[in-house]
Design a protein around this motif. Structure first.
Motif, PDB file in Angstrom:
ATOM      1  N   MET A 227       0.797  -1.199  -0.109  1.00 29.86           N
ATOM      2  CA  MET A 227       0.102  -0.287  -0.081  1.00 29.86           C
ATOM      3  C   MET A 227       0.925   1.240   0.114  1.00 29.86           C
ATOM      4  N   GLY A 229       2.425   1.978  -3.019  1.00 33.16           N
ATOM      5  CA  GLY A 229       1.997   2.255  -4.614  1.00 33.16           C
ATOM      6  C   GLY A 229       3.441   1.587  -5.139  1.00 33.16           C
ATOM      7  N   PRO A 232       2.123  -0.508  -8.365  1.00 30.35           N
ATOM      8  CA  PRO A 232       2.290   0.194  -9.609  1.00 30.35           C
ATOM      9  C   PRO A 232       3.308   0.681 -10.445  1.00 30.35           C
ATOM     10  N   LYS A 263      -9.170  -6.598 -11.023  1.00 32.45           N
ATOM     11  CA  LYS A 263      -9.510  -5.112 -10.864  1.00 32.45           C
ATOM     12  C   LYS A 263      -8.642  -4.276 -11.225  1.00 32.45           C
ATOM     13  N   TYR A 264      -7.283  -4.340 -10.656  1.00 32.24           N
ATOM     14  CA  TYR A 264      -6.354  -3.053 -10.906  1.00 32.24           C
ATOM     15  C   TYR A 264      -5.803  -3.389 -12.329  1.00 32.24           C
TER      16      TYR A 264
ATOM     17  N   LEU B  25     -10.203   1.332   2.701  1.00 30.22           N
ATOM     18  CA  LEU B  25      -9.508   0.308   2.164  1.00 30.22           C
ATOM     19  C   LEU B  25      -9.971  -0.982   2.154  1.00 30.22           C
ATOM     20  N   GLY B  28     -12.562  -1.838  -0.456  1.00 30.48           N
ATOM     21  CA  GLY B  28     -12.074  -2.219  -1.836  1.00 30.48           C
ATOM     22  C   GLY B  28     -11.904  -1.049  -2.813  1.00 30.48           C
ATOM     23  N   LEU B  29     -12.417   0.038  -2.508  1.00 29.90           N
ATOM     24  CA  LEU B  29     -12.597   1.183  -3.464  1.00 29.90           C
ATOM     25  C   LEU B  29     -11.146   1.757  -3.712  1.00 29.90           C
ATOM     26  N   PHE B  30     -10.334   1.607  -2.887  1.00 30.68           N
ATOM     27  CA  PHE B  30      -9.023   2.030  -3.194  1.00 30.68           C
ATOM     28  C   PHE B  30      -7.753   1.052  -2.948  1.00 30.68           C
ATOM     29  N   ASP B  31      -7.217   0.984  -3.795  1.00 33.76           N
ATOM     30  CA  ASP B  31      -6.083   0.049  -3.845  1.00 33.76           C
ATOM     31  C   ASP B  31      -4.647   0.732  -4.192  1.00 33.76           C
ATOM     32  N   SER B  32      -3.841   0.125  -4.275  1.00 35.18           N
ATOM     33  CA  SER B  32      -2.493   0.826  -4.537  1.00 35.18           C
ATOM     34  C   SER B  32      -2.329   1.882  -5.462  1.00 35.18           C
ATOM     35  N   PHE B  33      -3.060   1.560  -6.564  1.00 36.48           N
ATOM     36  CA  PHE B  33      -2.901   2.490  -7.549  1.00 36.48           C
ATOM     37  C   PHE B  33      -3.530   3.866  -7.328  1.00 36.48           C
ATOM     38  N   GLU B  34      -4.744   3.447  -6.468  1.00 35.39           N
ATOM     39  CA  GLU B  34      -5.275   4.927  -5.980  1.00 35.39           C
ATOM     40  C   GLU B  34      -4.726   5.659  -4.874  1.00 35.39           C
ATOM     41  N   ILE B  35      -3.957   4.636  -4.160  1.00 36.65           N
ATOM     42  CA  ILE B  35      -3.294   5.423  -2.887  1.00 36.65           C
ATOM     43  C   ILE B  35      -2.172   6.354  -3.608  1.00 36.65           C
TER      44      ILE B  35
END
Lengths: 284, 74
Positions: A227, A229, A232, A263-264, B25, B28-35
């Motif tokens: 978490m 990032g 990504p 999802k990602y 978190l 499930g709406l936010f993952d690493s990409f959204e972080i």
């Protein structure tokens, strides 16, 4: 009786001879001839032949990958070995039919358990890279803060593989087995990792280019670095590496119950193909 | 500050409005990409630098935790 396969010609002869007996055999063999040849050359292929067909065992180090070329209506046998056995069955979801269920039933009878189902994802490198463009700025910021992406030396590969294994999502049988020599011969950048200011590896990925397509084999982040990032960033760096090699397509496999990962990957532009793979395991 | 953070989160994922007082978190709406997008947006909006050591799930779990994070940096 189990024999060692000596040459690709022997492999071809076995297949052709059985085709005369069983015109439409079941097969889960998806390896290209040159890949089979690589295994044979490394003396890593064994087989047993019987009236129901041929069972091939590819030695992957910690397990055998089992390939069937059989009359699936007959009760085929699979010998016990000194390491676990994996039957990796790739199929097209639109063509799934009763043939698969005969084999599934028989595998269960022998003692195999179904470990998981994966779906293949594919994407165009350029499009994926474009969709990840916001990550570039973040990657630069994190680099200034001490987290940089490097192409590790061969001596660090074991550490990387351990990080991937520790993720417990990617199993050993999901990775392509390579000898130490083959790993050394991989193009620099096939293994990528993110290190912190203490040079500790925090996240890692493996990508291999075969026949003009990039295979995204694995990506994992150490538990305490999740978490932030980093996944990504690594995804972006991997895509950049692939793009710089003029490789236009990248693909990989994701477990169908790994919703976060699905999802990602869909979010950045990968699409799900019709190819699925079931893993059947017999742990000795 | 709360409104600014809500604007940032809603822009990143409009669905967040439904669970704005909950665990963002876990939802499930936010993952690493959204972080990544949240960190960059917070840094821009509040003119701060968020140390990587502070980019941990607990600091982004709720709006209140993000407010506490920003206040601790400012």
């Amino acid at each position: 009786m189990i024999n060692q396969l000596q040459a690709i010609d022997e492999y071809k002869t076995l297949i052709e001879e059985f085709k005369k007996i069983c015109r439409v055999p079941f097969s889960n063999i998806y390896l290209m001839p040159n890949v089979i040849h690589r295994y044979i050359k490394s003396q890593k292929v064994f087989f047993e032949k019987s009236k129901y067909g041929i069972v091939f065992y590819f030695d992957e180090g910690t397990y055998y990958k089992v390939f069937l070329y059989i009359d699936e209506k007959q009760k085929f046998e699979i010998s016990a070995f000194d390491k676990k056995l994996i039957v990796h069955n790739v199929y097209n979801i639109k063509q799934k039919n009763d043939e698969l269920s005969y084999v599934q039933r028989r595998l269960r009878e022998i003692g195999f358990t179904q470990e998981g189902t994966s779906v293949q994802i594919q994407g165009k490198t350029q499009d994926l890279l474009y969709n990840c463009r916001s990550v570039e700025k973040y990657a630069k910021t994190m680099e200034q803060k001490g987290y940089s992406c490097i192409k590790p030396e061969f001596s660090q590969f074991n550490q990387i593989e351990q990080i991937i294994a520790d993720s417990k999502i990617i199993k050993d049988y999901h990775l392509t087995f390579r000898t130490e020599q083959e790993k050394k011969e991989l193009e620099k950048g096939s293994y990528l990792c993110i290190v912190n200011e203490n040079d500790e590896i925090c996240a890692a990925s493996i990508t291999v280019i075969n026949f003009g397509i990039a295979q995204a084999e694995a990506i994992a982040v150490k538990e305490r670095y999740k978490m932030k990032g980093l996944a990504p960033i690594l995804t972006y760096q991997r895509l950049k590496w692939v793009y710089d090699r003029n490789i236009q397509k990248i693909q990989g496999w994701i477990l169908v119950d790994n919703e976060t990962s699905l999802k990602y990957h869909k979010k950045i532009g990968y699409h799900l193909t019709d190819r699925y793979a079931e893993d059947w395991l017999l742990d000795v | 500050m709360r409104e600014q953070i809500l604007d940032i989160l809603t822009e990143i994922n409009p669905e967040v409005e439904d669970i704005i007082n909950g665990d963002l978190l876990e939802s499930g709406l936010f993952d690493s990409f959204e972080i990544i997008n949240i960190v960059m947006a917070l840094e821009d909006c509040f003119q701060i630098q968020i140390d990587p050591e502070l980019i941990v799930p607990d600091n982004f779990r709720t709006v209140d935790s993000m407010i506490a994070l920003i206040k601790s940096i400012k």
